[in-house]
Design a protein around this motif. Structure first.
Motif, mmCIF file in Angstrom:
data_model
loop_
_atom_site.group_PDB
_atom_site.id
_atom_site.type_symbol
_atom_site.label_atom_id
_atom_site.label_comp_id
_atom_site.label_asym_id
_atom_site.label_seq_id
_atom_site.Cartn_x
_atom_site.Cartn_y
_atom_site.Cartn_z
ATOM 1 N N GLY A 68 -1.971 33.801 76.050
ATOM 2 C CA GLY A 68 -1.151 34.248 74.927
ATOM 3 C C GLY A 68 -1.106 35.755 74.746
ATOM 4 N N LEU A 69 -1.902 36.488 75.508
ATOM 5 C CA LEU A 69 -1.878 37.954 75.378
ATOM 6 C C LEU A 69 -0.531 38.505 75.842
ATOM 7 N N THR A 70 -0.097 39.554 75.172
ATOM 8 C CA THR A 70 1.131 40.230 75.577
ATOM 9 C C THR A 70 0.861 41.060 76.821
ATOM 10 N N THR A 71 1.753 40.950 77.797
ATOM 11 C CA THR A 71 1.601 41.742 79.016
ATOM 12 C C THR A 71 2.883 42.522 79.276
ATOM 13 N N ASN A 72 2.731 43.665 79.916
ATOM 14 C CA ASN A 72 3.870 44.530 80.244
ATOM 15 C C ASN A 72 4.172 44.512 81.727
ATOM 16 N N PHE A 73 5.419 44.728 82.067
ATOM 17 C CA PHE A 73 5.745 45.077 83.457
ATOM 18 C C PHE A 73 6.944 46.008 83.449
ATOM 19 N N ALA A 87 -8.201 41.363 75.602
ATOM 20 C CA ALA A 87 -8.752 39.996 75.647
ATOM 21 C C ALA A 87 -10.018 39.870 74.800
ATOM 22 N N GLU A 88 -10.533 41.008 74.361
ATOM 23 C CA GLU A 88 -11.732 41.043 73.513
ATOM 24 C C GLU A 88 -12.939 40.389 74.148
ATOM 25 N N VAL A 89 -13.086 40.616 75.460
ATOM 26 C CA VAL A 89 -14.300 40.198 76.155
ATOM 27 C C VAL A 89 -15.342 41.308 75.978
ATOM 28 N N LYS A 118 -16.322 33.307 80.049
ATOM 29 C CA LYS A 118 -16.226 34.594 79.357
ATOM 30 C C LYS A 118 -14.906 35.319 79.646
ATOM 31 N N TRP A 119 -14.412 35.175 80.857
ATOM 32 C CA TRP A 119 -13.218 35.909 81.297
ATOM 33 C C TRP A 119 -11.986 34.996 81.390
ATOM 34 N N LYS A 120 -11.983 33.936 80.613
ATOM 35 C CA LYS A 120 -10.976 32.895 80.850
ATOM 36 C C LYS A 120 -9.521 33.355 80.699
#
Lengths: 295, 295
Positions: free
Chosen positions: A29-34, A91-93, A116-118
């Motif tokens: 669900g994180l917003t990603t850029n390209f 991602a707040e890891v 942790k890094w899912k």
């Protein structure tokens, strides 16, 4: 399908560079850029082939666009260039922003399996979600004609994605790639964290699935059909440090019975790991891919 | 003469990019940096012509080198490219780092006369000190063959330096230059601070000495001998904001009896103020200067 949001647009090389963002299912669900470079010839009725550029550690979707020097040649050949970010963001890891070679800016183009890094699932983002999102957006791209190139961690990404998905990509090339990440420091650090710790001398199969040298050694791509070009500078500090290991890729090509035309590994005298190196050979790489994308 | 210190070196375009620093007399003893691209053909016995690139507001000696896209064409023609910083650094003037368009990163290539800014003497640095330092260092440069180009504030710098020193430079070109800074916001803010406040409607002669449109209108360069190329994007926000005023330069050319071949001002459809614009036309500018530098 998620909606693309256009964040910025610049005219360049007679075409348009647009930065898009969207909420990525692959990245939890994180917003990603390209960034997308679209040559002026692209349209829904006349879609253009796509060259995917994967940047290296600490970089993002802007690095290749600003410093790579490949847009004019892409425009000349009527190729689009898609430049994703190098990792999830936000991602707040715990510890995500502490190391330059793990976490933010260091997604390694793999699917993390460690809990942790899912959200670190750049492999799915690049191979599955991004092509779907691009197709849905109807931007004038012919996604049946794609090739991939990258730098350093992104060079690893380009070779690995191509060798695992030879039907998705026509060709792959890389500047200064990490060719054997299951055996070299950056890759081992990333795979230990993102996948699973390995204390044995031989890495687990989950690691090997992301190692280009291993993938090439076992490749079942038909004879004569591998199209790989690699450039490495002899003045590259990371070559000296044992991070890149182009010889492992050459050995793998030999083991798999590939000709030197199928897997070209070139050492470039005196060049280092920087974008000055990339920009010098950028046109040659774009020309290389144009051969296969326009065939 | 001050000794050049080499800070970093990268191979690019078959040549070498080196960042040098030296303590500058012009800048009151402050250390200043510049980048030098030296094509592989350069040597003491076979010195090469020099193209000087002046960057814009907020930029430094790295910006053009990393994003400009002109080194491959410079290499092709055997031209060196010298890229200075855009202002003194660390002059410890109150407020120096507060505004993006005054102080650090905003030297405007002039000699400040206001006491507060007395170390801001980029004009002397570029026109007098840097050529001397380069000559002394014996790097393989032919300083009798120099041209100058730049972007925005650096485009103003390129045109102004050329028009004031036609014997020093063979030609000048600019991307999105501030053509009439004595009448437009950036220039007025800078000249008010660095030179002297002006409250009258017509600027003082000290301002006009740094205004390219004014300099061109009064130029005594021989007929047919002015060599200026200017590109401005029609999508440039600063063009719309009245910072650039290419029409003032065209008017000045007309007033001074210059042909359109002597002063070429081109509007490029849809391009903006960014390095994406510069990189698109970079090769054309280098080719333009090569005509005069290699003649």
């Amino acid at each position: 399908m998620p909606k693309l949001e256009s964040k910025q647009s610049n005219k360049v090389a007679s075409g348009t560079l647009t930065k898009y963002s969207f909420p990525s299912t692959s990245l939890g669900g994180l917003t990603t850029n390209f960034n997308l470079f679209l040559p002026s010839s692209a349209s829904s009725s006349s879609p253009v082939p796509v060259l995917l550029y994967l940047a290296g550690l600490t970089c993002n979707e802007d690095t290749g666009a600003q410093k790579g020097g490949f847009l004019l040649t892409a425009a000349k050949h009527g190729l689009a260039v898609v430049m994703p970010d190098t990792s999830p963001r936000g991602a707040e890891v715990e510890g995500e922003d502490e190391d330059w070679d793990l976490g933010s800016g260091a997604g390694f183009y793999i699917n993390a399996t460690a809990d942790k890094w899912k959200k670190y699932r750049m492999y799915d983002l690049i191979v599955e979600e991004l092509p779907k999102v691009l197709k849905e957006a109807d931007l004038g791209l012919d996604l049946t004609r794609m090739s991939v190139f990258g730098h350093s961690m992104g060079g690893h990404g380009a070779l690995m994605l191509y060798l695992r998905n030879p039907n998705l990509f026509k060709s792959a090339s890389a500047f200064s790639p990490a060719c054997n990440p299951s055996q070299t420091p950056w890759g081992k650090k990333a795979f230990n964290a993102y996948i699973q710790p390995c204390t044995r001398s031989s890495p687990p199969s989950e690691w090997l699935a992301y190692d280009s040298s291993r993938l090439l050694a076992r490749s079942e791509i038909a004879k004569g059909d591998v199209h790989i070009l690699v450039d490495v500078g002899t003045g590259d500090q990371f070559l000296k440090d044992g991070q890149l290991e182009p010889d492992a890729l050459k050995e793998a090509a030999k083991e798999n019975g590939r000709t030197q035309e199928e897997v070209q590994v070139r050492l470039q005298d005196g060049y280092d790991h920087s974008y000055y190196f990339i920009s010098t050979f950028a046109s040659e790489h774009v020309e290389y891919h144009a051969n296969f994308l326009k065939a």
